[in-house]
Write an enzyme that holds these catalytic residues in place. Structure first.
Site, PDB file in Angstrom:
ATOM      1  N   TYR A   1       0.755  -1.116   0.040  1.00 50.45           N
ATOM      2  CA  TYR A   1       0.021  -0.045   0.048  1.00 50.45           C
ATOM      3  C   TYR A   1       0.767   1.102   0.095  1.00 50.45           C
ATOM      4  O   TYR A   1       1.512   1.476   1.164  1.00 50.45           O
ATOM      5  CB  TYR A   1      -0.907   0.111   1.141  1.00 50.45           C
ATOM      6  CG  TYR A   1      -2.004  -1.131   1.385  1.00 50.45           C
ATOM      7  CD1 TYR A   1      -2.404  -1.803   0.146  1.00 50.45           C
ATOM      8  CD2 TYR A   1      -2.273  -1.656   2.739  1.00 50.45           C
ATOM      9  CE1 TYR A   1      -3.287  -2.796   0.185  1.00 50.45           C
ATOM     10  CE2 TYR A   1      -3.096  -2.694   2.705  1.00 50.45           C
ATOM     11  CZ  TYR A   1      -3.510  -3.352   1.556  1.00 50.45           C
ATOM     12  OH  TYR A   1      -4.432  -4.265   1.612  1.00 50.45           O
TER      13      TYR A   1
ATOM     14  N   HIS B   1      -0.166 -12.035   0.554  1.00 56.89           N
ATOM     15  CA  HIS B   1      -0.940 -11.144  -0.136  1.00 56.89           C
ATOM     16  C   HIS B   1      -1.348 -11.222  -1.335  1.00 56.89           C
ATOM     17  O   HIS B   1      -0.388 -11.490  -2.508  1.00 56.89           O
ATOM     18  CB  HIS B   1      -0.067  -9.658  -0.039  1.00 56.89           C
ATOM     19  CG  HIS B   1      -1.129  -8.494  -0.073  1.00 56.89           C
ATOM     20  ND1 HIS B   1      -0.566  -7.218  -0.163  1.00 56.89           N
ATOM     21  CD2 HIS B   1      -2.380  -8.429  -0.607  1.00 56.89           C
ATOM     22  CE1 HIS B   1      -1.587  -6.339  -0.453  1.00 56.89           C
ATOM     23  NE2 HIS B   1      -2.635  -7.077  -0.420  1.00 56.89           N
TER      24      HIS B   1
END
Length: 323
Positions: free
Chosen positions: A63, A128
């Site tokens: 992110y 992820h």
């Protein structure tokens, strides 16, 4: 008369022994992936969230190319509370430069994340978006590497995340019971897509903690609508827009309705939602507290479900740019 709750409910997270807030704080906005968030806003939103009972904070090195982790680390430090008072999850395997689920990379990844977060350990480390890698590598190489990190005390529990639901059964059927502690699924438990529901009995039988994210379907279930890159079909976007307009006409808010829909299933331990301001924190907590005291708005919900019925459970392939 019983007084209204002032803090969000805590729920057991599978067999971990952790109790997580039913509303989880998604820190992806701190990576400026949905617009710029000042450090001051980030710190005050985390402070307010903690004050209102949110104890679970989630991020990833992906992110904002590590920015989210750095900002969340500063915000958590600013709380000035004992480390065991909050629960942190971050991720490994997906980076701004691409995917790498190798044992070497995920082992280095946790040290980098801990430095950015200014922590000695994270409660949960998740692989992820594993559908972009080799699931067999995740089973045979990544998860064993994460187990070593667990033994070293750098992480307490390990998990997997991704969009297609079948990735969870693929991995969980191939590792010893109790190996994977948590799964994080997104966009499959919201008003427009409830396919996650069918998987809940299986996940519970495996003793896995269940976290869902994107109750607003990455912006579909909002008055302002999704970002331009949203991968939903024009038909799905249009139906969600009509549902949002219908709610607004009735003086209701589709985002609150969507949040309560996701929160109402107690088999889901925490509903992660991205937050970037005190106002957003207060709105999400208010939705949770209203649900506890007054229950769901069944009438509006059934009307919205009728509008969305033609596109119900219509999903999209993986490959989205941001989450």
């Amino acid at each position: 008369m019983a007084s209204s709750p002032s803090k969000v409910e805590l729920r057991e997270l599978g067999n971990t022994g952790l109790k997580v807030s039913c509303v989880g704080f998604g820190a992806s906005p701190f990576g400026n992936v949905f617009g710029t968030v000042s450090e001051e806003d980030a710190i005050s939103s985390v402070g307010e969230a903690f004050r209102l009972g949110i104890n679970y904070f989630d991020t990833s090195p992906y992110y904002g190319g590590t920015l989210s982790e750095k900002v969340l680390g500063k915000a958590l430090k600013a709380l000035g509370v004992p480390r065991h008072d909050y629960i942190v999850s971050t991720k490994c395997g997906r980076y701004i430069e691409g995917f790498d689920f190798s044992a070497d990379r995920v082992t280095r990844s946790i040290d980098e994340s801990l430095a950015r977060l200014q922590l000695d350990y994270v409660d949960i480390l998740q692989c992820h978006d594993i559908e972009f890698g080799s699931l067999d590598q995740v089973v045979n190489e990544t998860i064993p590497a994460l187990q070593k990190l667990k033994e070293a005390g750098k992480i307490r529990f390990l998990g997997i995340t991704g969009l297609p639901l079948e990735i969870f059964t693929y991995v969980l059927d191939r590792v010893p019971p109790g190996t994977v502690d948590v799964i994080l699924s997104y966009c499959h438990y919201s008003i427009n897509d409830s396919t996650m529901e069918d998987l809940l009995p299986y996940l519970k039988s495996k003793g896995v903690g269940i976290i869902t994210a994107s109750p607003l379907a990455m912006g579909l279930l909002t008055e302002s609508g999704p970002p331009s890159w949203h991968p939903a079909s024009p038909e799905l976007k249009s139906a969600c827009q009509a549902a949002a307009a219908y709610c607004k006409e009735k003086g209701k808010n589709i985002s609150k309705l969507a949040m309560q829909y996701s929160l109402s299933n107690k088999d889901i331990s925490s509903v992660l939602v991205g937050m970037n301001s005190v106002r957003q924190v207060e709105e999400n907590v208010a939705a949770a507290l209203d649900l506890e005291t007054a229950g769901k708005d069944e009438e509006t919900l059934s009307e919205v479900e009728a509008i969305l019925k033609p596109v119900k459970n219509q999903t999209w392939p993986s490959g989205i740019q941001q989450r």
